[in-house]
Design an enzyme around this catalytic site. Structure first.
Site, PDB file in Angstrom:
ATOM      1  N   LYS A 182       0.865  -1.199   0.000  1.00 51.44           N
ATOM      2  CA  LYS A 182       0.000   0.000   0.000  1.00 51.44           C
ATOM      3  C   LYS A 182       0.893   1.238   0.000  1.00 51.44           C
ATOM      4  O   LYS A 182       1.372   1.682   1.047  1.00 51.44           O
ATOM      5  CB  LYS A 182      -0.910   0.020   1.232  1.00 51.44           C
ATOM      6  CG  LYS A 182      -2.027   1.047   1.056  1.00 51.44           C
ATOM      7  CD  LYS A 182      -2.342   1.837   2.300  1.00 51.44           C
ATOM      8  CE  LYS A 182      -1.440   2.974   2.611  1.00 51.44           C
ATOM      9  NZ  LYS A 182      -1.480   4.142   1.711  1.00 51.44           N
ATOM     10  N   GLY A 236       7.015   5.099   8.054  1.00 50.52           N
ATOM     11  CA  GLY A 236       6.271   6.348   8.041  1.00 50.52           C
ATOM     12  C   GLY A 236       6.474   7.082   9.349  1.00 50.52           C
ATOM     13  O   GLY A 236       7.473   6.869  10.051  1.00 50.52           O
ATOM     14  N   SER A 237       5.506   7.895   9.697  1.00 51.65           N
ATOM     15  CA  SER A 237       5.668   8.749  10.873  1.00 51.65           C
ATOM     16  C   SER A 237       5.474   7.952  12.167  1.00 51.65           C
ATOM     17  O   SER A 237       4.771   6.934  12.195  1.00 51.65           O
ATOM     18  CB  SER A 237       4.659   9.890  10.814  1.00 51.65           C
ATOM     19  OG  SER A 237       3.356   9.363  10.794  1.00 51.65           O
ATOM     20  N   THR A 238       6.081   8.458  13.220  1.00 49.62           N
ATOM     21  CA  THR A 238       5.983   7.779  14.506  1.00 49.62           C
ATOM     22  C   THR A 238       4.536   7.764  14.998  1.00 49.62           C
ATOM     23  O   THR A 238       4.080   6.774  15.576  1.00 49.62           O
ATOM     24  CB  THR A 238       6.928   8.455  15.519  1.00 49.62           C
ATOM     25  OG1 THR A 238       8.272   8.266  15.047  1.00 49.62           O
ATOM     26  CG2 THR A 238       6.810   7.856  16.901  1.00 49.62           C
ATOM     27  N   VAL A 240       1.687   7.542  13.266  1.00 43.74           N
ATOM     28  CA  VAL A 240       0.932   6.452  12.623  1.00 43.74           C
ATOM     29  C   VAL A 240       1.482   5.101  13.090  1.00 43.74           C
ATOM     30  O   VAL A 240       0.715   4.154  13.310  1.00 43.74           O
ATOM     31  CB  VAL A 240       0.953   6.590  11.084  1.00 43.74           C
ATOM     32  CG1 VAL A 240       0.305   5.381  10.425  1.00 43.74           C
ATOM     33  CG2 VAL A 240       0.232   7.868  10.653  1.00 43.74           C
ATOM     34  N   GLY A 241       2.784   5.021  13.300  1.00 43.40           N
ATOM     35  CA  GLY A 241       3.375   3.773  13.799  1.00 43.40           C
ATOM     36  C   GLY A 241       2.773   3.359  15.141  1.00 43.40           C
ATOM     37  O   GLY A 241       2.461   2.184  15.373  1.00 43.40           O
ATOM     38  N   GLU A 258       9.487   1.213  10.815  1.00 44.05           N
ATOM     39  CA  GLU A 258      10.604   2.117  10.510  1.00 44.05           C
ATOM     40  C   GLU A 258      10.026   3.522  10.577  1.00 44.05           C
ATOM     41  O   GLU A 258       9.257   3.916   9.694  1.00 44.05           O
ATOM     42  CB  GLU A 258      11.120   1.846   9.098  1.00 44.05           C
ATOM     43  CG  GLU A 258      11.741   0.484   8.893  1.00 44.05           C
ATOM     44  CD  GLU A 258      13.082   0.366   9.565  1.00 44.05           C
ATOM     45  OE1 GLU A 258      13.773   1.377   9.722  1.00 44.05           O
ATOM     46  OE2 GLU A 258      13.435  -0.755   9.948  1.00 44.05           O
ATOM     47  N   CYS A 291      14.274  10.233   6.454  1.00 42.01           N
ATOM     48  CA  CYS A 291      14.133   9.858   7.866  1.00 42.01           C
ATOM     49  C   CYS A 291      15.474   9.923   8.574  1.00 42.01           C
ATOM     50  O   CYS A 291      15.551  10.224   9.753  1.00 42.01           O
ATOM     51  CB  CYS A 291      13.560   8.462   7.971  1.00 42.01           C
ATOM     52  SG  CYS A 291      14.527   7.261   7.059  1.00 42.01           S
ATOM     53  N   GLU A 392      10.205  16.041  14.471  1.00 39.07           N
ATOM     54  CA  GLU A 392      10.679  15.851  13.099  1.00 39.07           C
ATOM     55  C   GLU A 392       9.946  16.826  12.174  1.00 39.07           C
ATOM     56  O   GLU A 392       8.720  16.790  12.077  1.00 39.07           O
ATOM     57  CB  GLU A 392      10.396  14.415  12.667  1.00 39.07           C
ATOM     58  CG  GLU A 392      10.970  14.082  11.319  1.00 39.07           C
ATOM     59  CD  GLU A 392      10.648  12.662  10.897  1.00 39.07           C
ATOM     60  OE1 GLU A 392       9.479  12.252  11.030  1.00 39.07           O
ATOM     61  OE2 GLU A 392      11.553  11.975  10.413  1.00 39.07           O
TER      62      GLU A 392
HETATM   63  P1  NAD Z   1       2.757   8.852   7.268  1.00 40.47           P
HETATM   64  O1  NAD Z   1       2.944   8.151   8.562  1.00 40.47           O
HETATM   65  O2  NAD Z   1       1.815   9.980   7.196  1.00 40.47           O
HETATM   66  O3  NAD Z   1       2.261   7.814   6.161  1.00 40.47           O
HETATM   67  C1  NAD Z   1       2.981   6.628   5.872  1.00 40.47           C
HETATM   68  C2  NAD Z   1       2.034   5.627   5.265  1.00 40.47           C
HETATM   69  O4  NAD Z   1       1.039   5.275   6.235  1.00 40.47           O
HETATM   70  C3  NAD Z   1       1.272   6.130   4.045  1.00 40.47           C
HETATM   71  O5  NAD Z   1       1.165   5.068   3.114  1.00 40.47           O
HETATM   72  C4  NAD Z   1      -0.084   6.479   4.618  1.00 40.47           C
HETATM   73  O6  NAD Z   1      -1.114   6.434   3.645  1.00 40.47           O
HETATM   74  C5  NAD Z   1      -0.263   5.406   5.669  1.00 40.47           C
HETATM   75  N1  NAD Z   1      -1.192   5.724   6.750  1.00 40.47           N
HETATM   76  C6  NAD Z   1      -1.602   6.950   7.168  1.00 40.47           C
HETATM   77  N2  NAD Z   1      -2.475   6.824   8.200  1.00 40.47           N
HETATM   78  C7  NAD Z   1      -2.585   5.496   8.454  1.00 40.47           C
HETATM   79  C8  NAD Z   1      -3.315   4.735   9.414  1.00 40.47           C
HETATM   80  N3  NAD Z   1      -4.125   5.307  10.332  1.00 40.47           N
HETATM   81  N4  NAD Z   1      -3.190   3.394   9.397  1.00 40.47           N
HETATM   82  C9  NAD Z   1      -2.393   2.785   8.496  1.00 40.47           C
HETATM   83  N5  NAD Z   1      -1.679   3.452   7.558  1.00 40.47           N
HETATM   84  C10 NAD Z   1      -1.768   4.795   7.540  1.00 40.47           C
HETATM   85  O7  NAD Z   1       4.219   9.263   6.795  1.00 40.47           O
HETATM   86  P2  NAD Z   1       4.617  10.041   5.476  1.00 40.47           P
HETATM   87  O8  NAD Z   1       4.252  11.465   5.661  1.00 40.47           O
HETATM   88  O9  NAD Z   1       4.127   9.317   4.271  1.00 40.47           O
HETATM   89  O10 NAD Z   1       6.208   9.854   5.488  1.00 40.47           O
HETATM   90  C11 NAD Z   1       7.034  10.638   6.269  1.00 40.47           C
HETATM   91  C12 NAD Z   1       7.425   9.902   7.531  1.00 40.47           C
HETATM   92  O11 NAD Z   1       8.021   8.663   7.218  1.00 40.47           O
HETATM   93  C13 NAD Z   1       8.455  10.642   8.333  1.00 40.47           C
HETATM   94  O12 NAD Z   1       8.108  10.599   9.697  1.00 40.47           O
HETATM   95  C14 NAD Z   1       9.727   9.855   8.099  1.00 40.47           C
HETATM   96  O13 NAD Z   1      10.689   9.948   9.101  1.00 40.47           O
HETATM   97  C15 NAD Z   1       9.203   8.486   7.968  1.00 40.47           C
HETATM   98  N6  NAD Z   1      10.154   7.637   7.253  1.00 40.47           N
HETATM   99  C16 NAD Z   1      10.876   6.736   7.966  1.00 40.47           C
HETATM  100  C17 NAD Z   1      11.809   5.933   7.349  1.00 40.47           C
HETATM  101  C18 NAD Z   1      12.611   4.942   8.133  1.00 40.47           C
HETATM  102  O14 NAD Z   1      13.189   4.052   7.523  1.00 40.47           O
HETATM  103  N7  NAD Z   1      12.676   5.026   9.436  1.00 40.47           N
HETATM  104  C19 NAD Z   1      12.008   6.032   5.969  1.00 40.47           C
HETATM  105  C20 NAD Z   1      11.260   6.953   5.253  1.00 40.47           C
HETATM  106  C21 NAD Z   1      10.320   7.753   5.914  1.00 40.47           C
END
Ligand code: NAD
Length: 491
Positions: A182, A236-238, A240-241, A258, A291, A392
């Site tokens: 996704k 993605g973001s902490t 959402v994680g 991650e 990131c 961040e």
């Molecule tokens: P995000 O968390 O907004 O979204 C990431 C993904 O999660 C997207 O596909 C999004 O559609 C999905 N998502 C959003 N809400 C969700 C939910 N409630 N349940 C499940 N999935 C959901 O992050 P972003 O803005 O796309 O990316 C930027 C972030 O990613 C930054 O915080 C960055 O540090 C992090 N990042 C981390 C790494 C790493 O390896 N640690 C690498 C790249 C990016």
């Protein structure tokens, strides 16, 4: 600007539209214009993708036939290499990368790391011998078997989408899982190409599915809650994680996360090339949307004024060198979206309110075009407890923090909720290594050393995540351990 082909869903080996027929607009960060239309999956499409991945895992030999998998994953890579021009167009026009980093950072690095995973796959120990044990005269032969965890939901961000998608798709497939990818709503075509080329490579139906959609949360939340999905691999973001961990608890979901970072780059006062090292620390790489970027620069109090002068000169020298679509050498373009642009602007205002000094930058640059441009920005006189130093920003905003001595530098580096990456510079390698060992992050670069690669585990301490991507360790995230104790010599 290239107009890109319509993005389709890939479900059960078929490329198709969303069941509703709906599409959404894929917007280029350079211009704010629509460059493609993409299938907008609804819950019914996600349901079908999950059923298809589950069926493929449960009813085929995919998880057991290692050779078949390696062959197909290599074939898929070869097709990616043959389609490099398409990857370049997506990285530049959809992701918004500047030309100078499209190839090495977005495309070729992802493909190289992909090859690294294939090359190191023979090192994954699918069988382990734990020796025999004699209990009451009965001799048990004890062996461990690593088995694919099952159906993987891979949820990915937009900043380096080929790299992150490849990490999840390739590691998961090599491990023997079936995968539902996704991609982020802003970079759908960087995901759909995986499914499209997998069909061309001859992957069995259902082994790799790709679902795109305009709603950032809908498909991801379904994957997280569904008991048929065994593991969520998320980058993605902490925020959402954390939500994924909570939502996944009901089905005891395996989660591999991650997340974000706020990494510190520590320049020790004995660094012989102080001006060069500080000058090259300006945060311009992909407009700071990484990131692992080092978004906190830590310099000794004794050399703080010198560092400020160097930074100012370095930013001034770069002032006109960014945001040019046609520049073959540019490494900074726009940020991904209007939303992200606004978010960065809010952080810049916050920094000023918090009392930090704006050394350079601080403006949105509407003169650069209709896309989402934010100029390189640097705050000095920053305290580590300010929000601009703790949170961040994910944009081209560097914060520069003074420290007293090595202990103080380590304390500041570690006083962060994150623990992803970091850097240390010194003329004394032993001293630099001592500092590096004390930094609580998953990866550290000493004197510019490379600590990331397809054959190296990458991941975070603390709130930067759980688990390690890439390397043997990265493939093992997609495996479960089964131990069988067998009595083979019956009396
Ligand atoms: P995000 O968390 O907004 O979204 C990431 C993904 O999660 C997207 O596909 C999004 O559609 C999905 N998502 C959003 N809400 C969700 C939910 N409630 N349940 C499940 N999935 C959901 O992050 P972003 O803005 O796309 O990316 C930027 C972030 O990613 C930054 O915080 C960055 O540090 C992090 N990042 C981390 C790494 C790493 O390896 N640690 C690498 C790249 C990016």
């Amino acid at each position: 600007m290239t107009l890109l082909p319509t993005g389709k869903l890939i479900i059960n080996g078929q490329m198709r539209d969303a069941q509703s027929g709906k599409t959404y607009e894929d917007i280029s960060p350079w211009t704010g214009a629509t460059i493609a239309h993409v299938a907008d999956a609804s819950a019914a499409d996600v349901e079908e993708a999950i059923a298809s991945a589950r069926h493929a895992f449960d009813t085929s030999d995919w998880s057991r036939d290692h050779q078949k998998r390696v062959g197909l994953v290599q074939k898929l890579l070869d097709l990616f290499i043959a389609n490099r021009d398409r990857l370049v167009a997506i990285a530049r026009d959809e992701v918004g990368s500047a030309n100078g980093m499209v190839l090495w950072a977005q495309v070729d690095n992802a493909l190289k790391c992909w090859q690294d995973l294939i090359d190191l796959f023979p090192r994954v120990q699918f069988e382990k011998d734990f020796g025999d044990v004699n209990v009451g005269g009965r001799v048990s032969r004890r062996r461990g078997f690593l088995e694919a965890v099952g159906v993987v939901g891979a949820i990915t961000p937009w900043n380096f989408p080929f790299f992150v998608n490849a990490e999840k798709v390739v590691s998961g497939l090599l491990a023997g899982c079936t995968v539902i990818l996704k991609p982020a709503p802003d970079t759908p075509l960087a995901g759909t190409i995986f499914g499209e080329l997998a069909i061309e490579a001859g992957f069995p139906a259902g082994v790799l599915n790709v679902i795109t959609g305009s709603d950032p949360a809908l498909a991801g939340e379904m994957l997280v809650r569904d008991p048929r999905v065994d593991l969520i691999t998320f980058t993605g973001s902490t925020g959402v994680g954390k939500r994924i961990m909570r939502e996944g608890a009901d089905t005891m979901k395996r989660v591999f996360l991650e997340l974000g970072g706020k990494s510190a780059n520590i320049v020790l006062e004995d660094e012989p090339n102080f001006a060069q090292v500080v000058g090259q620390s300006i945060l311009i790489f992909h407009a700071g949307q990484g990131c692992a970027v080092q978004s906190r620069l830590l310099v000794p109090k004794s050399r703080y004024e010198e560092a400020k002068a160097v930074l100012k000169a370095s930013y001034e020298a770069y002032a006109d060198a960014w945001g040019h679509y046609d520049d073959p050498h540019g490494i900074m373009g726009p940020v991904i979206s209007r939303r992200q642009q606004e978010r960065i602007k809010d952080y810049i205002h916050l920094g000023v309110e918090e009392g930090a000094t704006l050394l350079v930058g601080g403006n949105l640059r509407l003169d650069k075009g209709d896309g989402w441009f934010v100029e390189p920005t640097c705050f000095v006189d920053v305290r580590n407890d300010m929000r601009i130093a703790q949170e961040e920003i994910f944009g081209p905003v560097l914060v520069v923090i003074p420290y007293e001595d090595d202990d103080d530098a380590v304390r500041i580096a570690n006083e962060s909720p994150f623990g992803l990456s970091g850097g240390v510079w010194s003329g004394d390698i032993d001293r630099a290594m001592r500092v590096a060992h004390r930094i609580r992050t998953g990866n550290v670069s000493v004197n510019g050393g490379m600590s990331m690669g397809g054959d190296l585990p990458f991941g975070g301490y603390k709130q930067s995540g759980i688990g390690r991507a890439w390397g043997v360790e990265g493939i093992e995230e997609y495996l479960e351990t089964k131990v069988i104790g067998s009595v083979e010599a019956k009396a």
